[in-house]
Design a protein around this motif. Structure first.
Motif, PDB file in Angstrom:
ATOM      1  N   SER A   1      -5.689  -7.898  -4.621  1.00 18.54           N
ATOM      2  CA  SER A   1      -6.895  -8.232  -5.355  1.00 18.54           C
ATOM      3  C   SER A   1      -6.731  -9.542  -6.096  1.00 18.54           C
ATOM      4  O   SER A   1      -5.622 -10.085  -6.229  1.00 18.54           O
ATOM      5  N   ASP A   2      -7.868 -10.082  -6.601  1.00 20.58           N
ATOM      6  CA  ASP A   2      -7.850 -11.422  -7.197  1.00 20.58           C
ATOM      7  C   ASP A   2      -7.417 -11.428  -8.657  1.00 20.58           C
ATOM      8  O   ASP A   2      -6.873 -12.427  -9.137  1.00 20.58           O
ATOM      9  N   ALA A   3      -7.662 -10.366  -9.392  1.00 19.25           N
ATOM     10  CA  ALA A   3      -7.321 -10.382 -10.812  1.00 19.25           C
ATOM     11  C   ALA A   3      -7.047  -8.961 -11.283  1.00 19.25           C
ATOM     12  O   ALA A   3      -7.641  -7.999 -10.784  1.00 19.25           O
ATOM     13  N   TYR A   4      -6.107  -8.866 -12.270  1.00 17.34           N
ATOM     14  CA  TYR A   4      -5.741  -7.593 -12.872  1.00 17.34           C
ATOM     15  C   TYR A   4      -5.732  -7.783 -14.385  1.00 17.34           C
ATOM     16  O   TYR A   4      -5.295  -8.816 -14.899  1.00 17.34           O
TER      17      TYR A   4
ATOM     18  N   ILE B   1      -8.584   1.759  -6.775  1.00 17.66           N
ATOM     19  CA  ILE B   1      -7.395   1.979  -7.607  1.00 17.66           C
ATOM     20  C   ILE B   1      -6.970   3.430  -7.417  1.00 17.66           C
ATOM     21  O   ILE B   1      -7.731   4.353  -7.684  1.00 17.66           O
ATOM     22  N   THR B   2      -5.729   3.631  -6.947  1.00 18.83           N
ATOM     23  CA  THR B   2      -5.250   4.972  -6.585  1.00 18.83           C
ATOM     24  C   THR B   2      -4.441   5.635  -7.690  1.00 18.83           C
ATOM     25  O   THR B   2      -3.799   6.657  -7.459  1.00 18.83           O
ATOM     26  N   ILE B   3      -4.436   5.080  -8.865  1.00 21.81           N
ATOM     27  CA  ILE B   3      -3.683   5.682  -9.972  1.00 21.81           C
ATOM     28  C   ILE B   3      -4.349   7.005 -10.349  1.00 21.81           C
ATOM     29  O   ILE B   3      -5.576   7.052 -10.548  1.00 21.81           O
ATOM     30  N   PRO B   4      -3.588   8.107 -10.467  1.00 29.05           N
ATOM     31  CA  PRO B   4      -4.199   9.382 -10.852  1.00 29.05           C
ATOM     32  C   PRO B   4      -4.592   9.382 -12.340  1.00 29.05           C
ATOM     33  O   PRO B   4      -4.163   8.513 -13.104  1.00 29.05           O
TER      34      PRO B   4
ATOM     35  N   THR C   1     -10.211  -6.869 -10.074  1.00 29.75           N
ATOM     36  CA  THR C   1     -11.387  -7.656  -9.677  1.00 29.75           C
ATOM     37  C   THR C   1     -11.129  -8.412  -8.393  1.00 29.75           C
ATOM     38  O   THR C   1     -10.046  -8.990  -8.202  1.00 29.75           O
ATOM     39  N   ASN C   2     -12.176  -8.400  -7.518  1.00 35.58           N
ATOM     40  CA  ASN C   2     -12.197  -9.261  -6.339  1.00 35.58           C
ATOM     41  C   ASN C   2     -13.376 -10.213  -6.466  1.00 35.58           C
ATOM     42  O   ASN C   2     -14.464  -9.824  -6.907  1.00 35.58           O
ATOM     43  N   TYR C   3     -13.204 -11.471  -6.100  1.00 37.39           N
ATOM     44  CA  TYR C   3     -14.247 -12.492  -6.185  1.00 37.39           C
ATOM     45  C   TYR C   3     -14.799 -12.778  -4.802  1.00 37.39           C
ATOM     46  O   TYR C   3     -14.067 -12.986  -3.834  1.00 37.39           O
ATOM     47  N   TYR C   4     -16.163 -12.802  -4.735  1.00 37.19           N
ATOM     48  CA  TYR C   4     -16.865 -13.136  -3.498  1.00 37.19           C
ATOM     49  C   TYR C   4     -17.824 -14.273  -3.835  1.00 37.19           C
ATOM     50  O   TYR C   4     -18.980 -14.041  -4.189  1.00 37.19           O
ATOM     51  N   GLY C   5     -17.313 -15.493  -3.731  1.00 37.08           N
ATOM     52  CA  GLY C   5     -18.124 -16.633  -4.134  1.00 37.08           C
ATOM     53  C   GLY C   5     -18.412 -16.538  -5.628  1.00 37.08           C
ATOM     54  O   GLY C   5     -17.501 -16.463  -6.459  1.00 37.08           O
ATOM     55  N   GLY C   6     -19.688 -16.505  -5.986  1.00 38.53           N
ATOM     56  CA  GLY C   6     -20.059 -16.416  -7.396  1.00 38.53           C
ATOM     57  C   GLY C   6     -20.217 -14.996  -7.905  1.00 38.53           C
ATOM     58  O   GLY C   6     -20.635 -14.777  -9.043  1.00 38.53           O
ATOM     59  N   VAL C   7     -19.881 -14.007  -7.048  1.00 37.75           N
ATOM     60  CA  VAL C   7     -20.029 -12.613  -7.428  1.00 37.75           C
ATOM     61  C   VAL C   7     -18.647 -12.005  -7.597  1.00 37.75           C
ATOM     62  O   VAL C   7     -17.757 -12.196  -6.756  1.00 37.75           O
TER      63      VAL C   7
ATOM     64  N   SER D   1      -4.569  -2.616 -20.075  1.00 42.28           N
ATOM     65  CA  SER D   1      -4.902  -2.408 -21.484  1.00 42.28           C
ATOM     66  C   SER D   1      -3.811  -2.912 -22.418  1.00 42.28           C
ATOM     67  O   SER D   1      -4.064  -3.141 -23.601  1.00 42.28           O
ATOM     68  N   ASN D   2      -2.607  -3.094 -21.887  1.00 43.28           N
ATOM     69  CA  ASN D   2      -1.538  -3.656 -22.717  1.00 43.28           C
ATOM     70  C   ASN D   2      -1.477  -5.174 -22.618  1.00 43.28           C
ATOM     71  O   ASN D   2      -0.554  -5.802 -23.127  1.00 43.28           O
ATOM     72  N   GLY D   3      -2.488  -5.783 -21.931  1.00 41.76           N
ATOM     73  CA  GLY D   3      -2.572  -7.233 -21.831  1.00 41.76           C
ATOM     74  C   GLY D   3      -1.941  -7.807 -20.588  1.00 41.76           C
ATOM     75  O   GLY D   3      -2.088  -9.014 -20.323  1.00 41.76           O
ATOM     76  N   ALA D   4      -1.229  -6.994 -19.815  1.00 40.00           N
ATOM     77  CA  ALA D   4      -0.586  -7.505 -18.603  1.00 40.00           C
ATOM     78  C   ALA D   4      -1.633  -7.878 -17.564  1.00 40.00           C
ATOM     79  O   ALA D   4      -2.715  -7.279 -17.503  1.00 40.00           O
ATOM     80  N   SER D   5      -1.310  -8.877 -16.712  1.00 37.63           N
ATOM     81  CA  SER D   5      -2.235  -9.324 -15.671  1.00 37.63           C
ATOM     82  C   SER D   5      -1.602  -9.247 -14.285  1.00 37.63           C
ATOM     83  O   SER D   5      -2.072  -9.878 -13.343  1.00 37.63           O
ATOM     84  N   THR D   6      -0.513  -8.476 -14.166  1.00 31.56           N
ATOM     85  CA  THR D   6       0.149  -8.287 -12.876  1.00 31.56           C
ATOM     86  C   THR D   6      -0.437  -7.067 -12.187  1.00 31.56           C
ATOM     87  O   THR D   6      -1.184  -6.287 -12.771  1.00 31.56           O
ATOM     88  N   SER D   7      -0.065  -6.882 -10.902  1.00 25.32           N
ATOM     89  CA  SER D   7      -0.610  -5.755 -10.150  1.00 25.32           C
ATOM     90  C   SER D   7       0.029  -4.436 -10.555  1.00 25.32           C
ATOM     91  O   SER D   7      -0.532  -3.369 -10.271  1.00 25.32           O
ATOM     92  N   SER D   8       1.206  -4.478 -11.220  1.00 25.69           N
ATOM     93  CA  SER D   8       1.875  -3.252 -11.659  1.00 25.69           C
ATOM     94  C   SER D   8       2.521  -3.485 -13.009  1.00 25.69           C
ATOM     95  O   SER D   8       2.800  -4.624 -13.393  1.00 25.69           O
ATOM     96  N   ILE D   9       2.770  -2.367 -13.720  1.00 24.33           N
ATOM     97  CA  ILE D   9       3.452  -2.454 -15.011  1.00 24.33           C
ATOM     98  C   ILE D   9       4.460  -1.330 -15.090  1.00 24.33           C
ATOM     99  O   ILE D   9       4.378  -0.340 -14.358  1.00 24.33           O
ATOM    100  N   THR D  10       5.486  -1.507 -15.970  1.00 20.57           N
ATOM    101  CA  THR D  10       6.487  -0.478 -16.232  1.00 20.57           C
ATOM    102  C   THR D  10       6.176   0.149 -17.577  1.00 20.57           C
ATOM    103  O   THR D  10       6.011  -0.546 -18.589  1.00 20.57           O
TER     104      THR D  10
END
Length: 681
Positions: A478-481, A456-459, A505-511, A484-493
């Protein structure tokens, strides 16, 4: 014989000078020999003996003699002088003082002086025969009793004790007895004290019996006091060190109880010694109840893994046959083990069931690991995965990069740093050789895959300009976002400043591998200059300091091209400058002009067109500036309010001579600067 009892003889004798010494005078009869000898000692005739007619005196005509052994005449109590003894009133036989007295006999006593004899008196003797007290000697006593004379075994009346046979002073019967000393006892009856009986004292020190403590017995032994190992005679057992109760020898021993024993020697009971009893209930040995061995090992009872002391093997849980340790193990057979501690065998037995196998039943294992630091590697301990390969813990493990190397234990391909192995990004296969204590081995695969966590490159600080919005992007792919404001997209305004976070989060099988970034959206303002402070009047060493009314992430410039974080510029040449302050986040910029003044050190008003006038450099750009010029004597020569013209070196139209002149510059803010320059002709 001269008889002084007559008056004639007394008168003649009293005239001592008339008769002198009469060598033929042997006996002089006086009224009282004692009295005469005391009062007329100076008149006595040293060649004559003096005697009276008073016979020896007895307390009575009969006298009782307290008989000792063979009493003699010298035991008769009589008062007189130079007494002789006879067996009749007249004549008779003179008796020596050693004559043994006879019961009922009469003895006659006579006073004598030299060859002079007085009348006789008689006494009849009654003998009281009193024997010495009866006692045995030596007598043996117990030292523990603190013995005194009073405890000696003696028969008699009114016993008196003495330290010797002739000692006249008796001692108390509370006198402590001393070993090896002879004491003497008499008895007294009817006023007669007997002769003394000697008693030799032997004080016997009765030592404690010898015993070791503590003593341990097996619980199945049902031990009694009789089983305690102790050295001594006539042992007695008690439940206390002193007093207490005597215990019978068949008393069952109790765990943790202290018993007390004495011994009796020659009738003397000793002090008590103590012994602590431990009743040991030996626990069973510890072992895995199911154990496997390679069928090719030809294992025996000696090969079974078991913890205990002096292990014994049996064919049954109770009774059964005692098996030698060399007994070969049989598949499916259960063997039963006891242990012996301090000579006590455990009453119960540990069962161990045997499996004879051809493999270890180990399995391959694969695991995906997240790169926590996202640095491309993780330090792992390969042995931490052993329990995933096989359930038991008695085996040894070797780690190899090739299967053949594991099978043949080739050291060139063995991983020796398995406890801190550097695992890089990607999939890795390790070949693990597992060797059991029973000589079986198996090769299994351990596959470890190291994957990256999302980056994550956010400063840490995200600026937002006033009345603006900003898009914050956590990266795509990535597989999931989860913001803290409840959003699940890759970016927010974001419109308003505040604290935010996002988990990617990235998923690798069961990990799942996740990264979380916590950041702050912070309002960024346009700068506002409150003061520009200068330190000038030098050619190249001036300073410009910029002060703002607000704070922020600002940068500063005096040429509009090169910006710096510091609000101060040093080593600045004199001249005109545009001071610029801007928000680093692009939220605004402000400019202001500033002048660094300087004066020429000399001028030459000769009309050649060069340096013909003296004036302050850049003064025409600063409003409200006045200049006063003085000669060396402090006389005001020129006052300039229009600083663009300068001074031409004249005073009231006349040229002034070459010299040094002084000036005072007053700025609009009241600050003054003083200096001097030269006029050259």
């Amino acid at each position: 014989m001269l008889d002084l009892r007559s008056s004639i003889s007394w008168t003649w004798w009293n005239d001592y000078n008339a008769w002198g010494n009469n060598p033929n005078l042997k006996c002089i009869n006086v009224p009282d020999a004692y009295f005469f000898g005391y009062y007329w000692n100076g008149r006595k005739d040293p060649t004559a003996s003096y005697i009276d007619d008073i016979p020896p005196k007895f307390e009575s005509s009969t006298q009782t003699i307290c008989s000792k052994v063979n009493p003699t005449i010298q035991d008769i109590v009589v008062s007189g002088y130079n007494i002789k003894w006879f067996d009749s009133q007249v004549n008779g036989n003179e008796l020596p003082s050693s004559t043994i007295l006879n019961e009922g006999a009469t003895y006659f006593a006579m006073n004598t002086a030299g060859s002079c004899e007085g009348p006789r008196s008689s006494v009849t003797i009654t003998l009281k025969i009193l024997s010495a007290p009866a006692a045995t000697s030596p007598q043996i006593l117990c030292n523990i009793q603190n013995p005194t004379l009073s405890i000696l075994n003696i028969t008699g009346d009114n016993i008196k004790w003495y330290r010797s046979v002739t000692d006249v002073n008796f001692i108390s019967n509370t006198t402590p007895l001393v070993n090896g000393i002879t004491y003497y006892a008499s008895q007294t009856k009817n006023g007669c004290e007997s002769s003394r009986t000697p008693i030799l004292i032997t004080i016997q020190n009765s030592t404690k019996p010898i015993v070791t403590s503590p003593q341990t017995f097996c619980i199945q032994q049902n031990a009694t006091l009789n089983n305690i190992t102790i050295t001594g005679q006539n042992i007695k057992w008690y439940d206390a060190l002193t007093n207490g109760n005597i215990l019978i020898n068949s008393t069952l021993l109790q765990n943790g109880i202290t018993y007390y024993a004495s011994q009796t020697i020659n009738g003397c009971e000793s002090e008590r010694t103590m012994v602590l009893i431990n009743i040991q209930n030996t626990p069973i040995p510890s072992a895995n109840n199911s154990q496997s061995f390679c069928s090719t090992q030809n294992a025996t009872l000696n090969d079974i893994a078991i913890t205990g002391t002096s292990i014994k093997w049996y064919s049954a849980t109770t009774n059964g046959i005692l098996l030698p340790n060399s007994t070969s193990l049989q598949n499916g057979m259960t063997y039963f083990a006891s242990q012996t501690i301090n000579g006590c065998e455990s009453t119960n037995r540990t069962p161990v069931t045997i499996s004879l196998i051809n493999t270890l039943n180990a399995t391959n294992y694969a695991e995906t690991i997240c790169d926590d630091q996202n640095n491309g590697y993780e330090i792992v301990n390969l042995s931490s995965f052993n329990s995933n390969l096989i359930g038991s813990t008695t085996e040894t493990f070797g780690y190899y990069t090739l299967r053949n190397a594991a099978e043949n234990q080739i050291s060139a391909n063995q991983i020796t740093n398995y406890s801190n192995y550097n695992l890089t990004i990607g999939e890795h296969t390790f070949y693990v050789r597992i060797d059991s204590p029973n000589s079986c081995h198996q090769i299994v695969e351990l596959q470890l895959t190291l994957v990256s966590k999302p980056i994550i490159t956010i400063p840490d600080i995200v600026p937002i300009c006033e009345n603006n919005s900003i898009i914050i992007d956590a990266g795509s792919g990535s597989d999931a976002y989860l913001w803290s404001n409840g959003a699940s997209t890759s970016s927010i305004t974001v419109i308003n400043p505040g604290n935010f976070s996002v988990t990617v989060t990235n998923y690798y099988g069961g990990v799942s591998c996740s990264s979380t970034k916590v950041f702050t959206v912070k309002k960024s303002d346009k700068p506002s200059i409150s003061l520009i402070e200068t330190k000038d009047w030098t050619d190249n060493d001036n300073i410009i300091s910029v002060y703002l009314t607000n704070s922020g992430d600002f940068e500063y410039s005096i040429d509009g091209i090169n910006y710096q974080d510091s609000n101060q510029f040093s080593n600045v040449p004199s001249g005109e400058y545009t001071v610029s302050v801007r928000d680093k986040n692009g939220c605004g910029k402000v400019d202001d002009e500033v002048y660094l003044l300087m004066f020429p050190k000399f001028f030459t008003p000769n009309g050649d067109g060069y340096n013909d006038t003296w004036k302050i450099k850049f003064a025409d750009a600063e409003e409200g500036l006045t200049i006063k010029i003085f000669d060396r004597y402090g006389k005001l020569i020129k006052m300039l309010t229009d600083v663009t013209d300068g001074w031409n070196g004249t005073f009231n139209g006349a040229e002034l001579p070459a010299s040094d002149y002084w000036f005072v510059v007053t700025r609009a803010n009241g600050l003054e600067y003083k200096g001097h320059f030269s006029l050259k002709r």
